[in-house]
Design a protein around this motif. Structure first.
Motif, PDB file in Angstrom:
ATOM      1  N   ASP A 135       0.832  -1.202   0.000  1.00 58.94           N
ATOM      2  CA  ASP A 135       0.000   0.000   0.000  1.00 58.94           C
ATOM      3  C   ASP A 135       0.869   1.257   0.000  1.00 58.94           C
ATOM      4  O   ASP A 135       0.725   2.133  -0.850  1.00 58.94           O
ATOM      5  N   LYS A 136       1.801   1.344   0.939  1.00 57.74           N
ATOM      6  CA  LYS A 136       2.626   2.546   1.087  1.00 57.74           C
ATOM      7  C   LYS A 136       3.559   2.778  -0.099  1.00 57.74           C
ATOM      8  O   LYS A 136       3.737   3.907  -0.543  1.00 57.74           O
ATOM      9  N   SER A 137       4.178   1.731  -0.588  1.00 56.82           N
ATOM     10  CA  SER A 137       5.194   1.882  -1.633  1.00 56.82           C
ATOM     11  C   SER A 137       4.646   1.827  -3.056  1.00 56.82           C
ATOM     12  O   SER A 137       5.228   2.410  -3.966  1.00 56.82           O
ATOM     13  N   PHE A 138       3.554   1.086  -3.252  1.00 50.93           N
ATOM     14  CA  PHE A 138       3.072   0.850  -4.607  1.00 50.93           C
ATOM     15  C   PHE A 138       1.623   1.265  -4.825  1.00 50.93           C
ATOM     16  O   PHE A 138       1.091   1.121  -5.921  1.00 50.93           O
ATOM     17  N   GLY A 139       0.952   1.731  -3.769  1.00 49.14           N
ATOM     18  CA  GLY A 139      -0.446   2.138  -3.894  1.00 49.14           C
ATOM     19  C   GLY A 139      -1.388   0.974  -4.133  1.00 49.14           C
ATOM     20  O   GLY A 139      -2.490   1.138  -4.651  1.00 49.14           O
ATOM     21  N   ILE A 140      -0.961  -0.227  -3.736  1.00 44.97           N
ATOM     22  CA  ILE A 140      -1.774  -1.428  -3.922  1.00 44.97           C
ATOM     23  C   ILE A 140      -2.542  -1.690  -2.627  1.00 44.97           C
ATOM     24  O   ILE A 140      -1.955  -1.966  -1.587  1.00 44.97           O
ATOM     25  N   LYS A 141      -3.854  -1.577  -2.701  1.00 53.30           N
ATOM     26  CA  LYS A 141      -4.733  -1.751  -1.546  1.00 53.30           C
ATOM     27  C   LYS A 141      -5.097  -3.226  -1.390  1.00 53.30           C
ATOM     28  O   LYS A 141      -4.929  -4.018  -2.315  1.00 53.30           O
ATOM     29  N   HIS A 142      -5.623  -3.570  -0.234  1.00 47.38           N
ATOM     30  CA  HIS A 142      -6.062  -4.948  -0.004  1.00 47.38           C
ATOM     31  C   HIS A 142      -7.300  -4.975   0.870  1.00 47.38           C
ATOM     32  O   HIS A 142      -7.579  -4.024   1.604  1.00 47.38           O
ATOM     33  N   HIS A 143      -8.025  -6.056   0.760  1.00 52.26           N
ATOM     34  CA  HIS A 143      -9.082  -6.350   1.732  1.00 52.26           C
ATOM     35  C   HIS A 143      -9.154  -7.863   1.907  1.00 52.26           C
ATOM     36  O   HIS A 143      -8.813  -8.626   1.010  1.00 52.26           O
ATOM     37  N   TRP A 144      -9.545  -8.249   3.116  1.00 50.99           N
ATOM     38  CA  TRP A 144      -9.672  -9.664   3.441  1.00 50.99           C
ATOM     39  C   TRP A 144     -11.023 -10.160   2.981  1.00 50.99           C
ATOM     40  O   TRP A 144     -12.031  -9.499   3.182  1.00 50.99           O
ATOM     41  N   ASN A 145     -11.022 -11.314   2.366  1.00 50.89           N
ATOM     42  CA  ASN A 145     -12.251 -11.983   1.960  1.00 50.89           C
ATOM     43  C   ASN A 145     -12.279 -13.302   2.735  1.00 50.89           C
ATOM     44  O   ASN A 145     -11.848 -14.332   2.242  1.00 50.89           O
TER      45      ASN A 145
END
Length: 156
Positions: A135-145
């Motif tokens: 998230d911080k370095s690449f702007g890639i977000k996540h969510h748990w499913n």
């Protein structure tokens, strides 16, 4: 063998990677024999070198000449110290490696993210820091499913 140290990793798609850190390892091609003595054809991999082969690889003079010098054995074998080091690995490959160590399935929702080159050093048992760094370095977000699946995306 005494005085020989090496690492064999079953990567993916039947790809096997061998890294020799001390001594020499001889790799045999059980499907191909020498015309001279009917022995299986082999290749010697010396310390500081690596080779990647699959079940269809035939040992040829070209393969023997292309055994690569590993750029950084310590980096490649960092997992032995419970770290994973990525130096420009595509996110898709990094996710496969992280999944091997954590048992958590990671899905990449945006196909354009699959080839994003990832650089970083992460503890093998710390998925939260991996996700935070993405998230911080690449702007890639996540969510748990659920408990065992993470979805990566540029949105969330």
């Amino acid at each position: 063998a005494v005085g020989t140290a090496f690492n064999i990793e079953y990567a993916r798609d039947e790809l096997i990677e061998l890294i020799v850190t001390d001594g020499t390892v001889k790799v045999f091609d059980q499907l191909q024999t020498s015309e001279i003595d009917s022995e299986p054809v082999s290749i010697k991999v010396e310390a500081g070198r690596q080779i990647a082969i699959d079940g269809k690889t035939v040992i040829t003079p070209d393969l023997i000449n292309n055994v690569s010098l590993t750029s950084d054995v310590n980096q490649t074998l960092a997992w032995q110290s419970r770290y994973l080091v990525f130096t420009g690995m595509p996110l898709e490959d990094m996710v496969a490696e992280i999944t091997r160590y954590t048992g958590v399935a990671i899905e990449i929702a945006d196909s354009d993210l699959k080839q994003v080159k990832i650089v970083g050093r992460f503890k093998t048992n710390d998925l939260d820091s991996v996700l935070s760094s993405l998230d911080k370095s690449f702007g890639i977000k996540h969510h748990w499913n659920g408990d065992k699946m993470v979805v990566l995306s540029t949105k969330y």
